[in-house]
Scaffold this motif. Structure first.
Motif, PDB file in Angstrom:
ATOM      1  N   LEU A 133      35.468 -20.352 -39.270  1.00  0.00           N
ATOM      2  CA  LEU A 133      34.043 -20.634 -39.082  1.00  0.00           C
ATOM      3  C   LEU A 133      33.187 -19.717 -39.938  1.00  0.00           C
ATOM      4  CD1 LEU A 133      33.458 -21.349 -35.271  1.00  0.00           C
ATOM      5  CD2 LEU A 133      33.075 -22.885 -37.199  1.00  0.00           C
ATOM      6  N   HIS A 134      33.584 -18.456 -40.060  1.00  0.00           N
ATOM      7  CA  HIS A 134      32.852 -17.529 -40.922  1.00  0.00           C
ATOM      8  C   HIS A 134      32.980 -17.948 -42.392  1.00  0.00           C
ATOM      9  CE1 HIS A 134      33.193 -14.090 -37.714  1.00  0.00           C
ATOM     10  NE2 HIS A 134      32.621 -15.201 -37.246  1.00  0.00           N
ATOM     11  N   ALA A 135      34.158 -18.433 -42.767  1.00  0.00           N
ATOM     12  CA  ALA A 135      34.327 -18.906 -44.141  1.00  0.00           C
ATOM     13  C   ALA A 135      33.434 -20.115 -44.424  1.00  0.00           C
ATOM     14  CB  ALA A 135      35.786 -19.262 -44.393  1.00  0.00           C
ATOM     15  N   LEU A 136      33.236 -20.977 -43.410  1.00  0.00           N
ATOM     16  CA  LEU A 136      32.329 -22.106 -43.591  1.00  0.00           C
ATOM     17  C   LEU A 136      30.896 -21.653 -43.835  1.00  0.00           C
ATOM     18  CD1 LEU A 136      33.598 -24.610 -40.849  1.00  0.00           C
ATOM     19  CD2 LEU A 136      33.903 -24.787 -43.328  1.00  0.00           C
ATOM     20  N   VAL A 137      30.501 -20.567 -43.200  1.00  0.00           N
ATOM     21  CA  VAL A 137      29.153 -20.023 -43.432  1.00  0.00           C
ATOM     22  C   VAL A 137      29.013 -19.559 -44.875  1.00  0.00           C
ATOM     23  CG1 VAL A 137      27.560 -18.163 -42.817  1.00  0.00           C
ATOM     24  CG2 VAL A 137      28.807 -19.383 -41.030  1.00  0.00           C
ATOM     25  N   PHE A 185      24.976 -27.981 -43.746  1.00  0.00           N
ATOM     26  CA  PHE A 185      26.276 -27.319 -43.878  1.00  0.00           C
ATOM     27  C   PHE A 185      26.226 -25.901 -43.321  1.00  0.00           C
ATOM     28  CE2 PHE A 185      26.035 -30.470 -47.315  1.00  0.00           C
ATOM     29  CZ  PHE A 185      27.179 -31.200 -47.067  1.00  0.00           C
ATOM     30  N   LEU A 186      25.129 -25.203 -43.606  1.00  0.00           N
ATOM     31  CA  LEU A 186      25.009 -23.821 -43.140  1.00  0.00           C
ATOM     32  C   LEU A 186      24.898 -23.752 -41.622  1.00  0.00           C
ATOM     33  CD1 LEU A 186      24.597 -20.786 -43.683  1.00  0.00           C
ATOM     34  CD2 LEU A 186      22.159 -21.265 -43.971  1.00  0.00           C
ATOM     35  N   PHE A 187      24.004 -24.551 -41.043  1.00  0.00           N
ATOM     36  CA  PHE A 187      23.744 -24.419 -39.614  1.00  0.00           C
ATOM     37  C   PHE A 187      24.803 -25.096 -38.755  1.00  0.00           C
ATOM     38  CE2 PHE A 187      19.675 -23.019 -41.158  1.00  0.00           C
ATOM     39  CZ  PHE A 187      19.312 -22.051 -40.224  1.00  0.00           C
ATOM     40  N   PHE A 188      25.611 -25.969 -39.321  1.00  0.00           N
ATOM     41  CA  PHE A 188      26.750 -26.478 -38.583  1.00  0.00           C
ATOM     42  C   PHE A 188      27.657 -25.325 -38.163  1.00  0.00           C
ATOM     43  CE2 PHE A 188      31.165 -27.926 -38.490  1.00  0.00           C
ATOM     44  CZ  PHE A 188      31.094 -28.991 -37.613  1.00  0.00           C
ATOM     45  N   ALA A 189      27.953 -24.434 -39.103  1.00  0.00           N
ATOM     46  CA  ALA A 189      28.812 -23.290 -38.792  1.00  0.00           C
ATOM     47  C   ALA A 189      28.078 -22.233 -37.978  1.00  0.00           C
ATOM     48  CB  ALA A 189      29.351 -22.685 -40.084  1.00  0.00           C
ATOM     49  N   LEU A 190      26.804 -21.990 -38.313  1.00  0.00           N
ATOM     50  CA  LEU A 190      26.070 -20.933 -37.599  1.00  0.00           C
ATOM     51  C   LEU A 190      25.881 -21.276 -36.122  1.00  0.00           C
ATOM     52  CD1 LEU A 190      23.327 -19.827 -40.157  1.00  0.00           C
ATOM     53  CD2 LEU A 190      25.352 -18.553 -39.435  1.00  0.00           C
ATOM     54  N   TYR A 191      25.566 -22.517 -35.797  1.00  0.00           N
ATOM     55  CA  TYR A 191      25.400 -22.893 -34.389  1.00  0.00           C
ATOM     56  C   TYR A 191      26.714 -22.806 -33.630  1.00  0.00           C
ATOM     57  CZ  TYR A 191      20.579 -24.522 -35.003  1.00  0.00           C
ATOM     58  OH  TYR A 191      19.231 -24.582 -35.230  1.00  0.00           O
ATOM     59  N   LEU A 192      27.816 -23.210 -34.277  1.00  0.00           N
ATOM     60  CA  LEU A 192      29.110 -23.085 -33.602  1.00  0.00           C
ATOM     61  C   LEU A 192      29.463 -21.618 -33.356  1.00  0.00           C
ATOM     62  CD1 LEU A 192      31.293 -25.818 -35.369  1.00  0.00           C
ATOM     63  CD2 LEU A 192      30.459 -25.809 -32.999  1.00  0.00           C
ATOM     64  N   GLY A 197      31.395 -18.614 -30.633  1.00  0.00           N
ATOM     65  CA  GLY A 197      32.108 -17.555 -31.323  1.00  0.00           C
ATOM     66  C   GLY A 197      32.662 -16.476 -30.420  1.00  0.00           C
ATOM     67  N   ASP A 198      31.922 -16.127 -29.388  1.00  0.00           N
ATOM     68  CA  ASP A 198      32.394 -15.075 -28.471  1.00  0.00           C
ATOM     69  C   ASP A 198      32.909 -15.663 -27.164  1.00  0.00           C
ATOM     70  OD1 ASP A 198      30.017 -15.997 -27.502  1.00  0.00           O
ATOM     71  OD2 ASP A 198      29.224 -14.006 -26.987  1.00  0.00           O
ATOM     72  N   GLY A 199      33.277 -16.924 -27.196  1.00  0.00           N
ATOM     73  CA  GLY A 199      33.801 -17.556 -25.982  1.00  0.00           C
ATOM     74  C   GLY A 199      32.741 -17.925 -24.980  1.00  0.00           C
ATOM     75  N   GLY A 200      31.489 -18.020 -25.411  1.00  0.00           N
ATOM     76  CA  GLY A 200      30.406 -18.390 -24.504  1.00  0.00           C
ATOM     77  C   GLY A 200      29.889 -17.262 -23.646  1.00  0.00           C
TER      78      GLY A 200
END
Length: 575
Positions: A133-137, A185-192, A197-200
């Motif tokens: 996910l970080h690589a997608l950002v 493309f940027l915010f798809f990864a950032l929102y996820l 990212g921290d398990g909610g």
């Protein structure tokens, strides 16, 4: 008493003005003869005056903190992109987006998605301990092609001679539109990352909320609203300018600067409502010249290219001064021996294979060479730096107690190092590609020609230069073994006396008969017959010429340079 005021303002203004003046003195030589882009040259100038070198420009001292420097860089990039994209939209012909929506949809849809995924996979593979996910950002920041650096291949002498007009236009349209379409493309990864990212733990909702925000806020509010807003503002601006120009309310200066002022207005208003100002500027520019009226009215004026050049020189000087050069060698995320291969692989595989794969479906790309050209020249530049600081600004909202969340502790540094390095690689490589390509094309031919010429000259006896068809003969030579006498000198005729150039292509191969020579001499003028004939009185040539080449046949229209000149008969009084 006057004092020396070496203030930051005075230094920055003098450095900027001095550099623009110096570059202006050789700008035509650099851009049109050496095909060097102003972006690369200005970047090097910025490095020279940066704190890492001459220390004349000190961004950290001006801004006070790293966060303020980042904010200045973000806003400066927004301004340059806004103006550039309005001008890019104005350059396109009437109704271009409507007419060319099929090839543009391929370039802005599957090609952008493939570029995003390919870049992200390379980053994920080469950056140690990297989350996908970080690589997608990081990959999304360098996915859009840069309209500023694209000017190298769509403007100037190189583009006029080597790039077809319809291909230039599709490159302008793609680089303008995909800058604004980098947001999804940027915010798809950032929102996820934010919601999963921290398990909610920090944010509730998980992937469902993340996708809801992505579709609703990013696509609905940021993308669609910016398209509608840009189209409305561009159409209203066009109608108002038509109305004012028909009634002679607007002068020429205000008419020419209208597109630039429109860009400033859209950047400011879109920034206030939080929409995509970059995409809105491009749409507004194209709708503003939807009927081709404004483009044709300003096609021969130089104000817009002048403002374009000033912004390009300024922004890349600033990039050279603020680029984190030291972090390429000293960072906690990726060593330099991985960073350099990453830059090379991204330049090779980010865009080229995918454009080559679909080039047959894009009518403007007619040949394989054009597909390779378009695929390679997808530069990373101002738009990547813009999305870099958009990312850092978003990550700052995910801090807990002024500290970044544990799952994104190194993401900010990774984005900063990798995106800056890829942008610098692209500026240097794409800035030098055309001059190096020209050099590689002409240099082997020049060396080969010189070697062949030298070898041929050395191989001939006495150093005589090799025979060349069409080479102008400077003197009519004979093969006489003795020096001509004073009586024979008047018979030597220079090539200029013949009224046309003489080219040595060989000697006479058909011997003339003596009776033909006699008849030929009978029609000559008597003024040059003072030398007595040789060998019985019916010869027509000097001893040297007759012994070597023989007389000239009468009535022959082709005369070779080593033929003897005909003698003219003596008058009756002289006989």
């Amino acid at each position: 008493m006057p004092t020396l005021a070496v203030t930051n303002f005075n230094i920055v203004v003098s450095v900027l003005g001095g550099w623009i003046s110096l570059f202006g003195l050789v700008s035509y030589l650099c851009k049109e003869n050496f095909y060097l882009s102003e972006a690369l040259i200005s970047l090097l100038a910025g490095v020279a005056v940066s704190p890492s070198a001459a220390d004349l420009v000190k961004p950290l001292e001006y801004a006070g903190s790293v966060e303020n420097v980042n904010t200045v860089t973000l806003y400066f990039s927004r301004l340059v992109l806004g103006v550039q994209l309005v001008l890019a939209g104005v350059q396109l012909p009437s109704r271009y987006l409507k007419k060319q929506w099929r090839p543009l949809s391929l370039l802005l849809g599957p090609i952008m998605a493939a570029m995003w995924l390919a870049t992200s996979l390379l980053i994920w593979a080469l950056v140690p301990n990297m989350n996908f996910l970080h690589a997608l950002v990081v990959g999304s920041c360098v996915t859009p092609t840069d309209p500023v650096l694209s000017n190298v291949i769509v403007k100037g002498k190189f583009a006029d001679h080597n790039v077809p007009k319809d291909l230039q236009q599709i490159i302008i349209a793609e680089s303008g539109a995909n800058d604004g379409l980098g947001y999804p493309f940027l915010f798809f990864a950032l929102y996820l990352i934010k919601y999963t990212g921290d398990g909610g733990v920090a944010e509730d909702g998980g992937a469902r909320v993340a996708m809801g925000m992505w579709f609703g806020e990013t696509w609905g509010y940021v993308i669609l609203l910016s398209i509608v807003y840009g189209a409305v503002v561009g159409w209203i601006a066009k109608e108002l300018l038509h109305w004012a120009e028909e009634r002679k309310y607007v002068d020429r200066e205000s008419f020419l600067v209208f597109a630039i002022s429109l860009a400033l207005f859209i950047v400011g208003t879109c920034g206030m409502i939080g929409s995509d100002d970059v995409l809105a500027c491009f749409i507004a520019g194209n709708v503003f010249t939807w009927d081709d009226w404004f483009r044709l009215e300003t096609i021969d004026d130089s104000l817009q290219p002048t403002i374009d050049m000033l912004l390009n020189v300024s922004i890349f000087m600033w990039y050279g001064a603020v680029c984190p050069w030291d972090s390429f060698l000293h960072n906690d995320v990726i060593p330099i021996y991985r960073l350099i291969p990453l830059g090379i692989l991204v330049l090779l595989f980010r865009r080229l294979p995918w454009v080559f794969a679909i080039h047959k479906f894009v009518p403007q790309i007619e040949h394989v060479r054009q597909a390779i050209f378009v695929g390679f020249f997808g530069p990373v530049g101002v738009s990547a730096i813009f999305y870099l600081y958009i990312t850092l600004e978003f990550l700052a909202t995910m801090e807990i107690d002024s500290e970044p969340r544990a799952d994104i502790a190194n993401l900010g540094e990774t984005v900063n190092v990798v995106v800056w390095f890829l942008a610098i690689c692209s500026i240097v490589v794409h800035g030098l590609s055309i001059p190096l390509g020209k050099l590689g094309f002409y240099l082997p031919r020049t060396i080969s020609s010189r070697v062949i010429t030298s070898t041929s000259s050395e191989g001939r006896a006495g150093g005589t230069p090799p025979f060349r068809v069409g080479e102008l003969v400077t003197a009519i030579s004979t093969r006489s073994r003795s020096r001509p006498t004073s009586d024979e000198l008047p018979r030597a005729v220079a090539p200029s006396a013949l009224g046309r150039p003489v080219f040595k292509i060989g000697g006479a191969v058909i011997p003339a008969r003596r009776e033909e020579a006699a008849s030929d001499s009978a029609i000559a003028s008597p003024s040059e017959s003072r030398s007595p004939p040789v060998g019985g009185g019916d010869g027509a040539a000097t001893p040297d010429l007759e012994r070597d080449a023989g007389p000239v046949a009468a009535g022959r229209t082709i005369r070779f340079p080593d033929d003897p000149l005909p003698l003219k008969p003596s008058t009756a009084a002289e006989q």
